[in-house]
Design a protein around this motif. Structure first.
Motif, short mmCIF file in Angstrom:
data_model
loop_
_atom_site.label_atom_id
_atom_site.label_comp_id
_atom_site.label_asym_id
_atom_site.label_seq_id
_atom_site.Cartn_x
_atom_site.Cartn_y
_atom_site.Cartn_z
N GLU A 60 80.37 10.12 41.34
CA GLU A 60 80.61 11.56 41.35
C GLU A 60 82.04 11.78 41.83
OE1 GLU A 60 77.73 13.90 43.48
OE2 GLU A 60 76.00 12.85 42.61
N VAL A 61 82.94 12.18 40.94
CA VAL A 61 84.33 12.42 41.33
C VAL A 61 84.44 13.79 42.00
CG1 VAL A 61 84.95 13.35 39.05
CG2 VAL A 61 86.74 12.45 40.55
N GLU A 62 85.27 13.87 43.05
CA GLU A 62 85.40 15.13 43.79
C GLU A 62 86.81 15.29 44.34
OE1 GLU A 62 82.22 16.29 46.25
OE2 GLU A 62 80.73 15.16 45.09
N LEU A 63 87.25 16.54 44.43
CA LEU A 63 88.41 16.89 45.24
C LEU A 63 87.96 16.94 46.70
CD1 LEU A 63 91.37 18.01 45.52
CD2 LEU A 63 90.33 20.28 45.39
N VAL A 64 88.74 16.33 47.57
CA VAL A 64 88.44 16.35 49.01
C VAL A 64 89.47 17.20 49.72
CG1 VAL A 64 88.11 14.96 51.08
CG2 VAL A 64 87.45 14.04 48.85
N ALA A 65 89.01 18.12 50.54
CA ALA A 65 89.89 18.94 51.38
C ALA A 65 89.77 18.47 52.83
CB ALA A 65 89.51 20.42 51.29
N ALA A 66 90.89 18.26 53.48
CA ALA A 66 90.92 17.80 54.87
C ALA A 66 91.32 18.96 55.79
CB ALA A 66 91.90 16.65 55.04
N ILE A 67 90.52 19.18 56.81
CA ILE A 67 90.80 20.25 57.77
C ILE A 67 91.90 19.81 58.73
CG2 ILE A 67 89.83 21.61 59.68
CD1 ILE A 67 88.83 22.45 56.93
N ASP A 77 89.58 34.80 53.55
CA ASP A 77 90.99 35.04 53.24
C ASP A 77 91.95 34.28 54.16
OD1 ASP A 77 90.66 36.53 55.55
OD2 ASP A 77 91.34 38.42 54.69
N GLN A 78 91.42 33.64 55.19
CA GLN A 78 92.25 32.81 56.08
C GLN A 78 91.91 31.33 55.98
OE1 GLN A 78 92.19 34.28 60.15
NE2 GLN A 78 92.15 36.41 59.45
N ALA A 79 90.89 30.99 55.20
CA ALA A 79 90.34 29.64 55.22
C ALA A 79 91.34 28.57 54.78
CB ALA A 79 89.08 29.58 54.36
N LEU A 80 92.15 28.86 53.78
CA LEU A 80 93.06 27.84 53.27
C LEU A 80 94.16 27.49 54.27
CD1 LEU A 80 93.42 28.72 49.47
CD2 LEU A 80 91.93 27.03 50.57
N THR A 81 94.42 28.36 55.24
CA THR A 81 95.40 28.03 56.27
C THR A 81 94.88 26.92 57.19
OG1 THR A 81 94.65 29.69 57.88
CG2 THR A 81 96.27 30.40 56.24
N HIS A 82 93.60 26.63 57.12
CA HIS A 82 93.00 25.57 57.93
C HIS A 82 93.03 24.21 57.25
CE1 HIS A 82 91.12 28.14 61.15
NE2 HIS A 82 91.41 29.05 60.23
N VAL A 83 93.51 24.16 56.00
CA VAL A 83 93.52 22.92 55.24
C VAL A 83 94.82 22.16 55.50
CG1 VAL A 83 93.49 21.89 52.93
CG2 VAL A 83 92.03 23.87 53.42
N PHE A 84 94.69 20.89 55.88
CA PHE A 84 95.86 20.03 56.04
C PHE A 84 96.33 19.51 54.69
CE2 PHE A 84 97.35 15.62 56.08
CZ PHE A 84 98.56 15.78 56.75
N GLY A 85 95.38 19.03 53.89
CA GLY A 85 95.78 18.43 52.62
C GLY A 85 94.58 18.07 51.77
N TYR A 86 94.85 17.35 50.68
CA TYR A 86 93.83 17.05 49.68
C TYR A 86 93.89 15.58 49.28
CZ TYR A 86 93.48 22.11 49.19
OH TYR A 86 93.30 23.45 49.44
N PRO A 122 94.51 8.45 49.77
CA PRO A 122 95.23 9.01 50.92
C PRO A 122 95.33 10.53 50.83
CG PRO A 122 96.76 7.97 49.40
CD PRO A 122 95.40 7.63 48.90
N LEU A 123 95.41 11.15 51.98
CA LEU A 123 95.56 12.60 52.05
C LEU A 123 97.00 12.99 51.72
CD1 LEU A 123 93.60 13.33 55.33
CD2 LEU A 123 92.85 13.78 52.99
N HIS A 124 97.14 14.05 50.92
CA HIS A 124 98.45 14.58 50.57
C HIS A 124 98.57 15.98 51.15
CE1 HIS A 124 99.65 11.36 47.74
NE2 HIS A 124 98.35 11.17 47.73
N PRO A 125 99.54 16.21 52.02
CA PRO A 125 99.63 17.50 52.72
C PRO A 125 99.85 18.67 51.76
CG PRO A 125 101.04 15.86 53.76
CD PRO A 125 100.58 15.27 52.47
N VAL A 126 99.32 19.81 52.16
CA VAL A 126 99.53 21.04 51.40
C VAL A 126 101.01 21.33 51.25
CG1 VAL A 126 99.21 23.54 51.48
CG2 VAL A 126 97.29 22.03 52.01
#
Length: 212
Positions: A60-67, A77-86, A122-126
């Motif tokens: 199962e392929v997925e996009l991963v979001a890291a907090i 409306d503020q949630a994406l500001t909590h994301v470090f990267g993908y 690896p995580l890639h920063p926003v």
């Protein structure tokens, strides 16, 4: 890394192939242990042993979001500001065990939360890649495309997932959210080469090897 959260049935066509109605189902989540992670570096093909107890092992392929910034009761409306990267991730599943537990209304953790069940690149920063919301998400086995969709087909977007999770849990830096898989999940066997792709991120490649 802190916790791994995974949303179930977050693409309508996948929800239907798993036997549910995407128009009526609220979001639901399950967890994998942090040590289920198998880090796969770009440009490499990692060995991924076929797990024990199963004869129906699914990708199962997925996009991963890291907090990156934790919180509770985070507004959408503020949630994406909590994301470090993908990152690109795989929610590997012992499907026969998951279904057997579901059939008798027992927890199906054994089908989802096992060793190496969460391969991830690896995580890639926003700050470098932006917020990934509309690109292609695909998976190929031995070069043949099996899963193909776009991120905008998610039923619950990344921001909505973060907001929903933060009502139930205090999200912390290092939490990973596997944001759902498109339709056409299916089995692999030893010898198969999996290539997982999300536009804007390096591919993740695994070779399924014999049981260890």
């Amino acid at each position: 890394m802190h916790r791994i959260y995974c949303i179930g049935r977050n693409y309508a066509a996948h929800a239907r192939e798993m036997g549910s109605d995407p128009t009526r189902e609220p979001p639901f989540f399950f967890q994998k242990p942090a040590d289920a992670v198998q880090v796969v570096m770009p440009g490499t093909v990692a060995d991924h042993p076929y797990p024990t107890l199963t004869s129906n092992y699914h990708y199962e392929v997925e996009l991963v979001a890291a907090i990156g910034v934790g919180g509770r009761d985070i507004p959408v409306d503020q949630a994406l500001t909590h994301v470090f990267g993908y990152a690109v991730g795989l929610d590997m599943t012992r499907r026969d065990l998951q279904r057997a537990m579901g059939d008798i209304k027992k927890p199906w953790e054994i089908g989802k939360a096992f060793d190496r069940s969460a391969p991830i690149g690896p995580l890639h920063p926003v700050s470098r890649v932006g917020h990934l919301a509309a690109g292609a998400i695909t998976l190929a086995v031995d070069g043949e495309v099996k899963q193909s969709s776009t991120l905008d087909q998610m039923t619950w977007k990344v921001a909505e997932q973060i907001a929903n999770l933060s009502q139930a849990f205090a999200l912390l830096p290092g939490d990973l959210i596997f944001t759902g898989t498109p339709e056409n999940v299916g089995p692999v066997v030893p010898g198969d080469l999996i290539t997982a792709h999300v536009d804007g991120l390096p591919d993740l490649s695994l070779r399924i090897t014999d049981r260890v």
